[in-house]
Design a protein around this motif. Structure first.
Motif, short mmCIF file in Angstrom:
data_model
loop_
_atom_site.label_atom_id
_atom_site.label_comp_id
_atom_site.label_asym_id
_atom_site.label_seq_id
_atom_site.Cartn_x
_atom_site.Cartn_y
_atom_site.Cartn_z
N UNK A 161 50.54 23.83 96.27
CA UNK A 161 51.55 23.71 95.05
C UNK A 161 50.91 22.94 93.81
N UNK A 162 50.44 21.64 93.97
CA UNK A 162 49.80 21.02 93.13
C UNK A 162 48.60 21.74 92.43
N UNK A 163 47.68 22.33 93.11
CA UNK A 163 46.56 23.32 92.63
C UNK A 163 47.14 24.36 91.79
N UNK B 133 52.66 9.47 78.27
CA UNK B 133 52.69 10.86 78.91
C UNK B 133 54.01 11.28 79.64
N UNK B 134 54.07 12.25 80.22
CA UNK B 134 55.26 12.85 80.88
C UNK B 134 54.98 13.21 82.42
N UNK B 135 55.69 12.77 83.40
CA UNK B 135 55.57 13.16 84.71
C UNK B 135 56.47 14.06 84.99
N UNK B 136 56.26 14.80 86.24
CA UNK B 136 56.88 15.86 86.62
C UNK B 136 56.58 16.06 88.21
N UNK B 137 57.25 16.82 88.96
CA UNK B 137 57.34 17.17 90.46
C UNK B 137 56.11 18.21 90.38
N UNK B 138 55.38 18.53 91.29
CA UNK B 138 54.46 19.52 91.32
C UNK B 138 55.48 20.80 91.44
N UNK B 139 56.41 21.01 92.19
CA UNK B 139 57.08 22.18 92.31
C UNK B 139 58.08 22.43 91.18
#
Length: 259
Positions: A22-24, A95-101
């Motif tokens: 999912x990350x990839x 920066x901004x962070x977010x879940x891989x999905x």
């Protein structure tokens, strides 16, 4: 783990080292979008993350950590300036962070990239010596893509100043030109001077409302897009956070009314 222990030397190697499918997929799609938005950019690994640079300036980067992805504009001003657009996301000054999905929407990524490009264009006007000593203070940026050509948008900026400066404003789009916006009910008067013009692209000027001890700097940048053109409004050297939020609201309203 985000990637294998050894720091990858290329973006391809970085993505290949991601173990979670999912990350990839998410970061691979983000890379593809950045390639489209920045066709002339070079890709490299900077600060241990994939980075896109334009003429030597880092514009965008991304990374995966233990349980989240991150997007980084390599600027301490872009994320704070887009506070309203980033509502609902975990953010820091850098920066901004977010879940891989839950990938960042393509429209939001585009806004982040455009804001960083506009910031770089603004700072590119300063002499090299000034870059080391001058401070930008409180700053804000607002951008909107409009269904009109870049030349038409530039004409709107330079021939209809009353639409964005205020009723009664007159402006001569040339360096050294003075302007003044009459005071009216509910709005202070504003005065300033045009500091620089790049015909068809950029207008840089001072902005000093009644009551401000020192002027802020205002820059309008027109950028052609595949469909239409974008207008970037960037202000720096604002006196305080309250002024910053007031200017964010003002320019957001102005851009929403551009015809």
């Amino acid at each position: 783990m985000a990637t294998k222990t050894r720091v990858p030397q290329t973006v391809d190697a970085y993505l290949a080292g991601l173990e979670d499918p999912t990350v990839k997929k998410t970061l691979g799609a983000l890379r593809t979008q950045l390639r489209k938005l920045l066709p002339k950019a070079t890709e490299s690994i900077s600060y241990r993350m994939p980075t896109f640079k334009v003429d030597g300036d880092a514009v965008a980067g991304f990374a995966f950590f233990k349980n989240h992805c991150g997007y980084y504009p390599f600027s301490g001003g872009v994320v704070p300036a887009l506070k309203s657009e980033l509502d609902g996301y975990a953010t820091s000054k850098s920066g901004v962070t977010f879940p891989p999905d839950r990938p960042l929407p393509a429209k939001l990524v585009k806004t982040l990239v455009q804001a960083r490009l506009a910031e770089i264009a603004t700072r590119g006007k300063k002499p090299a010596a000034a870059k080391k000593s001058a401070t930008t203070g409180f700053q804000v940026g607002v951008v909107r893509t409009l269904p009109m050509t870049a030349p038409a948008l530039w004409e709107w900026v330079t021939t209809q100043p009353e639409r964005w400066l205020g009723p009664g404003a007159k402006l001569k789009a040339e360096a050294g030109g003075q302007y003044e916006v009459p005071k009216r009910r509910g709005a202070a008067g504003v005065r300033g001077e045009v500091r620089g013009v790049k015909p068809g692209q950029r207008l840089r000027m001072t902005w000093q409302p009644d009551g401000w001890k020192k002027p802020a700097m205002l820059q309008l940048t027109v950028m052609p897009k595949t469909k239409g053109a974008s207008l970037h409004v960037h202000m720096e050297k604002l006196p305080d956070a309250e002024a910053r939020e007031a200017m964010r609201e003002r320019w957001s309203k102005v851009l929403s009314q551009v015809a």
